[in-house]
Design a protein around this motif. Structure first.
Motif, PDB file in Angstrom:
ATOM      1  N   ALA A  55      -3.186   1.783   0.804  1.00  0.00           N
ATOM      2  CA  ALA A  55      -4.615   2.074   0.757  1.00  0.00           C
ATOM      3  C   ALA A  55      -5.425   0.905   1.309  1.00  0.00           C
ATOM      4  O   ALA A  55      -6.386   1.108   2.052  1.00  0.00           O
ATOM      5  N   SER A  56      -5.028  -0.308   0.986  1.00  0.00           N
ATOM      6  CA  SER A  56      -5.781  -1.466   1.482  1.00  0.00           C
ATOM      7  C   SER A  56      -5.640  -1.602   3.002  1.00  0.00           C
ATOM      8  O   SER A  56      -6.607  -1.944   3.688  1.00  0.00           O
ATOM      9  N   GLY A  57      -4.468  -1.328   3.538  1.00  0.00           N
ATOM     10  CA  GLY A  57      -4.283  -1.354   4.986  1.00  0.00           C
ATOM     11  C   GLY A  57      -5.119  -0.289   5.673  1.00  0.00           C
ATOM     12  O   GLY A  57      -5.714  -0.529   6.727  1.00  0.00           O
ATOM     13  N   LYS A  66     -13.743   0.695  -0.180  1.00  0.00           N
ATOM     14  CA  LYS A  66     -12.639   0.983  -1.094  1.00  0.00           C
ATOM     15  C   LYS A  66     -12.844   2.327  -1.802  1.00  0.00           C
ATOM     16  O   LYS A  66     -11.914   3.125  -1.919  1.00  0.00           O
ATOM     17  N   SER A  67     -14.070   2.609  -2.239  1.00  0.00           N
ATOM     18  CA  SER A  67     -14.352   3.867  -2.931  1.00  0.00           C
ATOM     19  C   SER A  67     -14.188   5.068  -1.996  1.00  0.00           C
ATOM     20  O   SER A  67     -13.718   6.128  -2.419  1.00  0.00           O
ATOM     21  N   SER A  68     -14.551   4.906  -0.727  1.00  0.00           N
ATOM     22  CA  SER A  68     -14.380   5.998   0.247  1.00  0.00           C
ATOM     23  C   SER A  68     -12.906   6.291   0.480  1.00  0.00           C
ATOM     24  O   SER A  68     -12.493   7.452   0.556  1.00  0.00           O
ATOM     25  N   LEU A  73      -8.162   9.632  -0.196  1.00  0.00           N
ATOM     26  CA  LEU A  73      -6.753   9.784  -0.562  1.00  0.00           C
ATOM     27  C   LEU A  73      -6.558  10.789  -1.691  1.00  0.00           C
ATOM     28  O   LEU A  73      -5.583  11.547  -1.689  1.00  0.00           O
ATOM     29  N   MET A  74      -7.486  10.808  -2.636  1.00  0.00           N
ATOM     30  CA  MET A  74      -7.384  11.799  -3.725  1.00  0.00           C
ATOM     31  C   MET A  74      -7.469  13.212  -3.161  1.00  0.00           C
ATOM     32  O   MET A  74      -6.724  14.100  -3.575  1.00  0.00           O
TER      33      MET A  74
END
Length: 122
Positions: A55-57, A66-68, A73-74
């Protein structure tokens, strides 16, 4: 004179880039003949190519908050397109992989994108 030439070439490139963006449908809410947002399509493509696996990549690559990324991903996980796993050694790291359904959709996206680019360049 060289500066003028460079500015002219840059302006021409910008005009072409804007036209290609419009032709490829990047101005729309959905992309690549899917129900997915452009960021979701880019996520599937980059995961499929092995460019990113976390996710960080993905956040760094797509330049999203980060929230987007978390919401994106959800949604992709709920749609059955990606599988998200927590690293057992570091609970903060989430690895992401395409599911079989995600891989099939990626093939369709890639075929659509090739055809679309061929048409845009013609």
């Amino acid at each position: 004179m060289t500066n003028l030439l460079n500015t002219t070439r840059i302006d021409d490139l910008r005009i072409s880039a804007r036209q290609i963006v419009r032709e490829l449908g990047f101005m729309q809410n959905q992309l690549a003949d899917t129900e997915l947002s452009p960021s979701a399509v880019h996520t599937l493509v980059e995961l499929g190519r092995g460019t990113v696996a976390t996710a960080s990549g993905l956040r760094r690559l797509l330049h999203l908050e980060k929230s987007s990324i978390s919401r994106l991903l959800m949604k992709l996980e709920a749609d059955g397109l990606v599988q998200i796993n927590t690293n057992p050694d570091d609970k903060r790291v989430r690895t992401i992989a395409l599911t079989q359904k995600g891989t099939i959709l990626l093939r369709q996206i890639e075929d659509f994108a090739r055809d679309q680019l061929h048409t845009a360049l013609a």
